[in-house]
Design an enzyme around this catalytic site. Structure first.
Site, PDB file in Angstrom:
ATOM      1  CG  ASP A 224      23.156  13.742 -39.353  1.00  0.00           C
ATOM      2  OD1 ASP A 224      21.844  13.940 -38.942  1.00  0.00           O
ATOM      3  OD2 ASP A 224      23.398  14.198 -40.551  1.00  0.00           O
TER       4      ASP A 224
ATOM      5  CG  ASP B 122      26.471  17.198 -38.277  1.00  0.00           C
ATOM      6  OD1 ASP B 122      27.020  16.761 -39.205  1.00  0.00           O
ATOM      7  OD2 ASP B 122      25.189  17.301 -38.060  1.00  0.00           O
TER       8      ASP B 122
ATOM      9  CG  ASN C 175      28.288  24.784 -35.668  1.00  0.00           C
ATOM     10  OD1 ASN C 175      28.371  24.813 -34.423  1.00  0.00           O
ATOM     11  ND2 ASN C 175      28.866  23.921 -36.571  1.00  0.00           N
TER      12      ASN C 175
END
Length: 138
Positions: A6, A49, A14
């Site tokens: 990930d 993710d 974000n």
């Protein structure tokens, strides 16, 4: 072999850059994956993710070399807003497990690759770790 990985501190990315840029960053990671892995390898998004790569013709060493090549490529790639990440760039943490040494079922392999990923995160991120039973003791 199976690789689970990930994007390190993706929530932070974000939060600082917005979800549209986050989606664009994940797409770019996917594009970079296609430059590293073979057409016989299976590349998949596995969660927010997280990604999984199945390498049907690779042992743990081959999987490590490919996974670490991806990690290095992503680390040097310029992502908009990457400088706001805790490591100053977008990075990946990756875990690897291989059949039959690390498990004889899909569930065992996934669990062991996930444990290796967790170890990569726990030990500072931006790392590629091959599963070993020593990880169970940490």
């Amino acid at each position: 072999s199976i690789i689970i990985f990930d994007v390190d501190h993706f929530k932070n990315y974000n939060d600082n850059n917005g979800h549209l840029k986050g989606s664009a960053a994940l797409r770019r990671v996917g594009e970079l994956m296609r430059t590293v892995f073979r057409t016989s390898d299976v590349l998949a998004k596995y969660g927010g993710d997280e990604f999984v790569i199945i390498l049907p013709n690779s042992d743990k060493v081959g999987a490590f070399l490919a996974a670490d090549r991806l990690r290095e490529i992503v680390e040097t790639e310029s992502f908009e807003g990457g400088h706001l990440q805790p490591l100053g760039k977008i990075t990946l943490s990756l875990g690897i497990a291989s059949f039959p040494g690390h498990g004889k079922t899909v569930e065992e392999l996934m669990d062991h690759a996930d444990k290796a990923l967790y170890c990569a995160k726990k030990s500072g991120r931006n790392k590629t770790i091959i599963y070993s039973t020593d990880l169970e003791e940490e």
